[in-house]
Every structure is written in structure tokens, then in C-alpha cells.
Design a protein around this motif. Structure first.
Motif, PDB file in Angstrom:
ATOM      1  N   LEU A 337      53.227  16.854 -18.227  1.00 51.90           N
ATOM      2  CA  LEU A 337      52.166  16.465 -18.522  1.00 51.90           C
ATOM      3  C   LEU A 337      51.583  15.991 -19.796  1.00 51.90           C
ATOM      4  N   THR A 338      50.866  14.914 -20.136  1.00 48.32           N
ATOM      5  CA  THR A 338      50.309  14.448 -21.279  1.00 48.32           C
ATOM      6  C   THR A 338      48.784  14.358 -21.252  1.00 48.32           C
ATOM      7  N   GLY A 339      48.191  15.007 -20.271  1.00 50.49           N
ATOM      8  CA  GLY A 339      46.876  14.760 -20.043  1.00 50.49           C
ATOM      9  C   GLY A 339      46.379  13.502 -19.468  1.00 50.49           C
ATOM     10  N   ALA A 340      47.127  12.382 -19.360  1.00 42.46           N
ATOM     11  CA  ALA A 340      46.621  11.169 -18.872  1.00 42.46           C
ATOM     12  C   ALA A 340      45.904  11.238 -17.611  1.00 42.46           C
ATOM     13  N   ALA A 341      46.567  11.865 -16.432  1.00 43.74           N
ATOM     14  CA  ALA A 341      45.943  11.945 -14.902  1.00 43.74           C
ATOM     15  C   ALA A 341      44.681  12.635 -15.229  1.00 43.74           C
ATOM     16  N   ASP A 342      44.519  13.908 -15.977  1.00 39.28           N
ATOM     17  CA  ASP A 342      43.286  14.529 -16.023  1.00 39.28           C
ATOM     18  C   ASP A 342      42.316  13.549 -16.519  1.00 39.28           C
ATOM     19  N   ALA A 343      42.845  12.863 -17.666  1.00 38.06           N
ATOM     20  CA  ALA A 343      41.702  11.999 -18.205  1.00 38.06           C
ATOM     21  C   ALA A 343      41.146  10.847 -17.217  1.00 38.06           C
ATOM     22  N   LEU A 344      41.864  10.608 -16.358  1.00 42.50           N
ATOM     23  CA  LEU A 344      41.445   9.459 -15.303  1.00 42.50           C
ATOM     24  C   LEU A 344      40.726  10.262 -14.445  1.00 42.50           C
ATOM     25  N   PHE A 345      40.947  11.291 -13.901  1.00 40.54           N
ATOM     26  CA  PHE A 345      40.171  12.060 -12.813  1.00 40.54           C
ATOM     27  C   PHE A 345      38.643  12.188 -13.568  1.00 40.54           C
ATOM     28  N   THR A 346      38.679  12.560 -14.739  1.00 43.79           N
ATOM     29  CA  THR A 346      37.290  12.829 -15.457  1.00 43.79           C
ATOM     30  C   THR A 346      36.735  11.460 -15.692  1.00 43.79           C
ATOM     31  N   ASP A 347      37.125  10.498 -16.068  1.00 43.95           N
ATOM     32  CA  ASP A 347      36.495   9.370 -16.506  1.00 43.95           C
ATOM     33  C   ASP A 347      36.543   8.006 -15.413  1.00 43.95           C
ATOM     34  N   GLY A 348      37.287   8.175 -14.500  1.00 45.35           N
ATOM     35  CA  GLY A 348      37.708   7.206 -13.483  1.00 45.35           C
ATOM     36  C   GLY A 348      36.529   7.174 -12.004  1.00 45.35           C
ATOM     37  N   LEU A 349      36.599   5.882 -11.700  1.00 47.49           N
ATOM     38  CA  LEU A 349      35.473   6.176 -10.427  1.00 47.49           C
ATOM     39  C   LEU A 349      36.070   4.865  -9.973  1.00 47.49           C
ATOM     40  N   ALA A 350      36.192   4.730  -8.386  1.00 51.06           N
ATOM     41  CA  ALA A 350      36.416   3.942  -7.455  1.00 51.06           C
ATOM     42  C   ALA A 350      35.440   3.280  -6.973  1.00 51.06           C
ATOM     43  N   LEU A 351      35.170   2.171  -6.929  1.00 52.17           N
ATOM     44  CA  LEU A 351      34.057   1.316  -6.388  1.00 52.17           C
ATOM     45  C   LEU A 351      34.389   0.687  -5.185  1.00 52.17           C
TER      46      LEU A 351
END
Ligand SMILES: *Cc1c(COP(=O)(O)O)cnc(C)c1O
Length: 382
Positions: A337-351
Motif C-alpha cells: 500500500l501507498t495510501g492512494a486507494a484509501d485517499a480515493l475512497f475518502t475523496d472520490g465520488l461517482a456521479l
């Protein structure tokens, strides 16, 4: 209250109706029939592979693909942590163990440097790596130009999870065609649907013949029921294949609609600081789901706040995939892990990204986002 606008509902109409009705009236209702054969030919032609096998789901396709390349108990399989659970579950069905790898923060696709390091380390420790399973995230192909040489060098077969990516391409080559074998999904929320279904594609006709055999209870070609292997009931029905053939005729039009929507979102969010579209620069994407990533330090608001604003107006959104290393069912699995997927889960939104959205509905979604952005642009950042 206005009707709910969903994230990615099925897009079916008169053409689908006529194809399904024709199949019904032909008498070829189930299980197999001419629409099933034609659907396989059509998809193989579209993807540029020598053959295809239609099955009951994308998950079934992944399971058979992994069995096909020889994955079995004791093996390790490299899987992105950012994906739908089916990718990892299919590995478990074979008795192998998934190892999760983090993603590129801009695209959500497999981090190829991490894969290279992991393959070296696994080999050094004497593990047998059965496969690498890249996922073409939200319709954007993984970085195959970098990934394929890494897997070839390690002599590990690639099974492409192209469930979200029918109609996409990478460097001019169609999604699904990059690995030894590829898997598509025709679930109700995907770019096109058979109401539930999947497809295997490959240039290796022996591999596909074996998959077809396993998908039909591994029945031997004898008058009586003869079985040498434990098979599965994974075949797609002729009736659903007819639905798929109609959808395939309309696929390019549906992709164009989704791309149009993405362009609208890109324009709308362009002036907003800290907001980016995930995989935005991929011209070969089928634009299955448009997802934004919100850097709240710069935007002054969080993705969850936009989600709440839209939910109050009956507009569905969803966080991006919750990473597999965060899933209770995969607690204790090995991860890089680098934390990238965690960050996308926190900050991402599917429209909302569906091709069936009409102009009025698109106007409602864009208007609601615009209203949110205008209010937040005026507010002091917290
Ligand atoms: C949808 C999906 C699947 C599973 O497909 P089903 O047809 O629902 O079984 C597998 N992998 C990914 C990445 C998906 O998005």
C-alpha cells in the motif's frame, strides 16, 4: 419530489424489445441457441480476439479465466486493492490467495512499480504467482504498456478484469484483449447489460473451449450424462444473449452519451479548485462512470458534502470502491500500500453517468452541482 436519478441504470428501448421478442418467438429460449453463438462472435469481433464464451456473470467469467490459466490452491494472485469485490472473490473460489496492490492516484489503476517489486519479492520467497489481474478502472484501461513487460518478465499470466471497460481502448488496442484472457460484465449497471451476464475473450481457443466445458457442468459429449471434472452452471441463456446483441448494436452511441456527460462535468468542475476527474485524460475510456476526486484542503468542501447535497435532490452518487484491504472479509490479507486507494475512497465520488439520462435529467444534475459550487465558492474555507 422529483424522480430519483440513478448512477448508471440500464439503457434499453425498442431495439432490445424486438431482439428479445424475436428470440422468444424463435423457440430458442434456453439454454443455448443462435443468438448466443452470434453474441459471442460479435463480442470477439468487437474486441479483436479469436474467440469468446458467454457466461452468466462477470464474476463467473473471472473464475473460469483464473482456472483457465491454471490458478489453484496454494497460489498467490496479484489483485488491485481498489476494485469491486468480485475480482478478489474469484481468486478465492480457486483456492488461491489474493495479494492486494495499491493504485495510481490519478487513474485508480494498478501501480505498476509496486507490482514489479511485489513479483520480485514473491519469487524470492518461493511463492508461485498464478496470475496478475489488472482492473480497467471505471472504463479506463490499466497501464498495459508498462504492466505487460513486467508480467512477461516474471512469466506470470495476465487475466484482464475488463468488467467495466467494454468499448474502451489503450494505445489503439481494445480493452479485454491485453491478457491471456479477459473478462467482461453485462450486469445491469455496466456500460451495456444482458440484465446479468459476462463474457470471456481470448486468442487461445483451447483455453476458451476448456472454459465453455467447465461452464456447462463439464458434461462430456456422450448420450448419457458423463462428467470427469467438477464443472459449473455458468452459461448465459440464448434469450439474454439476444438482449446483449441489441445492446452491442447501440454500444458506440451509449459510449458517446457517457462521454458527453463527462465533458459536461469536466466543464462544470474546471473552475472549482481542488476538484479533478479520475482518469480524465484517457481518451480511450468508455466513460462508464465519471468520478471526481476532491482535495478538500483546496476546495474547502468534501466529496461527502456534495453527495449529501445531491441526495437531498434525489440524485444518486456513490463513493468509489472501498479498497479490498479495508473489507472485513479480506482482513489479514497481504497488501502492498501507498495510501492512494484509501485517499480515493475518502475523496472520490461517482456521479450519475448513465447513457439513458435525458436532457432534463442532465440539466437537473448539472444545475444541482452548479448550485453547490456557487454556494461553496462564496463561503469562507473552513
Ligand atoms: C461488475 C464488476 C465485476 C463483476 O461482474 P458481475 O457481472 O456483477 O458478476 C467484476 N469486476 C469488476 C471490476 C466489476 O466492476
Amino acid at each position: 419530489m422529483s424522480r430519483t436519478i440513478y448512477l448508471s441504470p440500464p439503457d434499453v428501448g425498442p431495439l432490445e424489445e424486438s431482439y428479445v421478442l424475436a428470440a422468444l418467438r424463435s423457440g430458442w429460449v434456453a439454454p443455448v441457441g443462435p443468438d448466443l453463438d452470434a453474441f459471442e462472435r460479435d463480442v470477439a469481433e468487437r474486441v479483436g480476439t479469436r474467440g469468446a464464451v458467454a457466461v452468466s456473470s462477470g464474476t463467473a467469467a473471472l473464475h473460469l479465466a483464473l482456472l483457465g490459466v491454471g490458478v489453484g490452491p496454494g497460489d498467490v494472485v496479484v489483485v488491485p486493492t481498489l476494485t469491486f469485490v468480485a475480482t478478489a472473490n474469484a481468486v478465492r473460489y480457486t483456492g488461491a490467495r489474493p495479494v492486494f496492490v495499491d493504485c495510481d492516484p490519478r487513474t485508480g489503476n494498478l501501480d505498476v512499480d509496486l507490482v514489479a517489486q511485489l513479483l520480485r519479492r514473491l519469487r524470492a520467497h518461493g511463492h508461485r504467482v498464478g496470475a496478475v489481474v489488472p482492473v480497467d478502472m471505471f472504463g479506463s484501461c490499466a497501464d498495459y504498456a508498462a504492466l505487460l513487460p513486467v508480467c512477461a518478465e516474471a512469466e506470470v499470466p495476465v487475466v484482464e478484469d475488463a468488467a467495466e471497460a467494454l468499448g474502451s481502448s489503450h494505445g489503439g488496442r481494445p480493452a479485454g484483449s491485453f491478457g491471456r484472457i479477459g473478462a467482461f460484465s453485462f450486469n445491469g449497471n455496466k456500460i451495456m447489460t444482458t440484465s446479468g451476464g459476462g463474457m470471456l475473450v481470448s486468442d487461445d481457443l483451447t483455453l476458451l473451449a476448456r472454459a465453455r466445458h467447465l461452464a456447462t457442468q463439464a458434461r462430456e459429449p456422450t448420450p448419457h450424462y458423463e462428467h470427469r471434472d467438477v464443472g459449473y452452471n455458468y452459461r448465459l441463456s440464448n434469450l439474454l444473449a439476444a438482449l446483449g446483441r441489441a445492446q452491442l448494436v447501440r454500444l458506440d452511441g451509449m459510449i458517446a452519451r457517457r462521454r458527453q456527460l463527462r465533458d459536461h462535468y469536466a466543464k462544470l468542475f474546471a473552475p472549482a479548485p481542488g476538484v479533478e476527474l479520475i482518469g480524465a485524460e484517457d481518451a480511450g475510456s468508455n466513460c462508464w462512470l465519471t468520478c471526481v476526486r476532491v482535495d478538500s484542503d483546496r476546495s474547502g468542501w468534501r466529496a461527502t458534502e456534495l453527495a449529501a447535497h445531491l441526495a437531498a435532490r434525489n440524485i444518486e452518487t456513490r463513493p468509489v470502491w472501498k479498497p479490498m484491504h479495508r473489507q472485513p472479509v479480506y482482513a489479514g490479507a497481504e497488501s502492498v500500500l501507498t495510501g492512494a486507494a484509501d485517499a480515493l475512497f475518502t475523496d472520490g465520488l461517482a456521479l450519475p453517468s448513465g447513457s439513458a439520462l435525458n436532457e432534463g435529467q442532465i440539466g437537473r444534475v448539472l444545475g444541482a452541482i452548479d448550485e453547490f459550487l456557487t454556494a461553496r465558492a462564496g463561503a469562507p474555507t473552513a
